[in-house]
Design a protein around this motif. Structure first.
Motif, PDB file in Angstrom:
ATOM      1  N   UNK A  52       0.677  -1.076   0.001  1.00  0.00           N
ATOM      2  CA  UNK A  52       0.061   0.104  -0.028  1.00  0.00           C
ATOM      3  C   UNK A  52       0.918   1.157   0.019  1.00  0.00           C
ATOM      4  N   UNK A  53       0.289   2.403  -0.378  1.00  0.00           N
ATOM      5  CA  UNK A  53       1.088   3.675  -0.691  1.00  0.00           C
ATOM      6  C   UNK A  53      -0.052   4.698  -0.456  1.00  0.00           C
ATOM      7  N   UNK A  54       0.506   5.807   0.247  1.00  0.00           N
ATOM      8  CA  UNK A  54      -0.240   6.979   0.724  1.00  0.00           C
ATOM      9  C   UNK A  54       0.461   8.263   0.049  1.00  0.00           C
ATOM     10  N   UNK A  55      -0.245   8.929  -0.620  1.00  0.00           N
ATOM     11  CA  UNK A  55       0.461  10.173  -1.247  1.00  0.00           C
ATOM     12  C   UNK A  55      -0.350  11.409  -0.809  1.00  0.00           C
ATOM     13  N   UNK A  56       0.507  12.451  -0.658  1.00  0.00           N
ATOM     14  CA  UNK A  56      -0.079  13.707   0.014  1.00  0.00           C
ATOM     15  C   UNK A  56       0.119  14.644  -0.926  1.00  0.00           C
ATOM     16  N   UNK A  57      -0.902  15.291  -1.600  1.00  0.00           N
ATOM     17  CA  UNK A  57      -0.548  16.259  -2.792  1.00  0.00           C
ATOM     18  C   UNK A  57      -0.818  17.634  -2.326  1.00  0.00           C
ATOM     19  N   UNK A  58       0.216  18.539  -2.016  1.00  0.00           N
ATOM     20  CA  UNK A  58      -0.274  19.764  -1.417  1.00  0.00           C
ATOM     21  C   UNK A  58      -0.131  20.923  -2.370  1.00  0.00           C
ATOM     22  N   UNK A  59      -1.124  21.778  -2.193  1.00  0.00           N
ATOM     23  CA  UNK A  59      -1.410  22.647  -3.354  1.00  0.00           C
ATOM     24  C   UNK A  59      -1.793  23.787  -2.712  1.00  0.00           C
ATOM     25  N   UNK A  60      -1.737  25.166  -3.191  1.00  0.00           N
ATOM     26  CA  UNK A  60      -2.073  26.406  -3.061  1.00  0.00           C
ATOM     27  C   UNK A  60      -3.461  26.557  -3.802  1.00  0.00           C
ATOM     28  N   UNK A  61      -4.804  26.134  -3.312  1.00  0.00           N
ATOM     29  CA  UNK A  61      -5.942  26.540  -3.707  1.00  0.00           C
ATOM     30  C   UNK A  61      -6.804  27.866  -3.582  1.00  0.00           C
ATOM     31  N   UNK A  62      -7.592  28.109  -4.639  1.00  0.00           N
ATOM     32  CA  UNK A  62      -8.294  29.122  -4.318  1.00  0.00           C
ATOM     33  C   UNK A  62      -9.276  28.826  -3.363  1.00  0.00           C
ATOM     34  N   UNK A  63      -9.921  30.172  -2.273  1.00  0.00           N
ATOM     35  CA  UNK A  63     -10.596  30.083  -1.291  1.00  0.00           C
ATOM     36  C   UNK A  63     -12.012  29.208  -1.623  1.00  0.00           C
ATOM     37  N   UNK A  64     -12.499  29.381  -2.719  1.00  0.00           N
ATOM     38  CA  UNK A  64     -13.786  28.626  -3.029  1.00  0.00           C
ATOM     39  C   UNK A  64     -13.509  27.289  -3.553  1.00  0.00           C
ATOM     40  N   UNK A  65     -12.515  26.710  -3.810  1.00  0.00           N
ATOM     41  CA  UNK A  65     -12.125  25.485  -4.331  1.00  0.00           C
ATOM     42  C   UNK A  65     -12.854  24.448  -3.558  1.00  0.00           C
ATOM     43  N   UNK A  66     -13.830  23.669  -4.035  1.00  0.00           N
ATOM     44  CA  UNK A  66     -14.234  22.635  -3.293  1.00  0.00           C
ATOM     45  C   UNK A  66     -13.090  21.286  -2.676  1.00  0.00           C
ATOM     46  N   UNK A  67     -11.931  21.432  -3.335  1.00  0.00           N
ATOM     47  CA  UNK A  67     -11.108  20.539  -2.775  1.00  0.00           C
ATOM     48  C   UNK A  67      -9.851  21.107  -2.448  1.00  0.00           C
TER      49      UNK A  67
END
Length: 199
Positions: A184-199
Motif C-alpha cells: 500500500x501507498x499513501x500520497x499527499x498532494x499539497x496545493x495552493x488552492x483558491x478559497x472557493x475551491x471544493x478540494x
C-alpha cells in the motif's frame, strides 16, 4: 509569479526544465523511519472515503481511497501528522500550501488515470508537491503535444515530486495499475488552492 526554488537541503533531480514548466524529484526528503511512522498513522487515523464516477455509460468506483484537508489556520484542524508533514514540505519548497489531498493506493489494482490538476482550483503560478509514503509506485508523466515525451518516475517512500503550475497545461500525470506485487501507498498532494475551491 512564484519561482520554484532549489530544494533546501535535499538532492533534487530535474525531470522537466524548459519553457513548458519544471518538474523535480528528490528522494529521502523524509527519513525512512519517519515515512514509515507517518504512513502507519495516516492509514489508521484518516477517515478514508470512496467515490464513484461516471465513465462512459456507467458508474464505477474510483480505484483508490481519498481524503482532503485545508491547511489554513482558521479551518478545522487537520490531523497532527498532516500538519507536521506540511511544515516539512513548506520548509523544503518555500511554498505556503493551503490544502492537501490524500490518495490511498491499497494495492497494484488501485490507480489514478492520466490527468492534470484543475487550473480553476489552484492558484496560478504556484506548484504542486507530492509527498510519497509506503510502497514505491511508478508515476507516468506524458507531454500533451508532440513530441510526446514520456517519463516514468519511481516514487519512493519519503520522496517529493514538485510540478510547476505550467506543467499542468502541458503534461499529464498518473499512477497506472500494476500486476506486480506491491504494498500500500499513501500520497499527499499539497496545493495552493483558491478559497472557493471544493478540494
Amino acid at each position: 509569479m512564484f519561482q520554484m526554488p532549489l530544494f533546501a537541503g535535499a538532492r533534487e533531480t530535474p525531470l522537466v526544465n524548459d519553457e513548458l514548466g519544471r518538474i523535480t524529484y528528490a528522494a529521502d526528503v523524509v527519513p525512512a523511519e519517519v515515512a514509515r511512522a507517518w504512513f502507519a498513522e495516516l492509514r489508521e487515523s484518516v477517515q478514508w472515503k470512496t467515490q464513484r464516477r461516471r465513465m462512459y455509460d456507467r458508474e464505477v468506483d474510483v480505484p483508490r481511497l481519498m481524503a482532503h484537508f485545508r491547511l489554513d489556520p482558521e479551518e478545522s484542524p487537520a490531523p497532527d501528522t498532516i500538519r507536521v508533514a506540511a511544515r516539512k514540505v513548506v520548509a523544503v519548497t518555500g511554498v505556503a500550501f493551503t490544502s492537501v489531498g490524500l490518495n490511498f493506493y491499497r494495492d497494484g489494482g488501485d490507480s489514478v488515470a492520466p490527468h492534470n490538476d484543475d487550473l480553476d482550483e489552484i492558484v496560478e503560478g504556484f506548484p504542486i508537491a507530492l509527498l510519497s509514503l509506503g510502497a514505491t509506485r511508478r508515476m507516468t508523466i506524458r507531454a500533451k503535444e508532440p513530441p510526446r515525451r514520456v517519463l516514468h518516475v519511481e516514487l519512493a517512500a519519503g520522496s517529493l515530486l514538485v510540478m510547476s503550475y505550467e506543467t499542468q497545461r502541458h503534461y499529464t500525470h498518473g499512477i497506472p495499475k500494476t500486476r506486480e506485487p506491491v504494498g500500500p501507498r499513501i500520497s499527499l498532494a499539497f496545493r495552493v488552492t483558491r478559497p472557493t475551491a471544493p478540494r
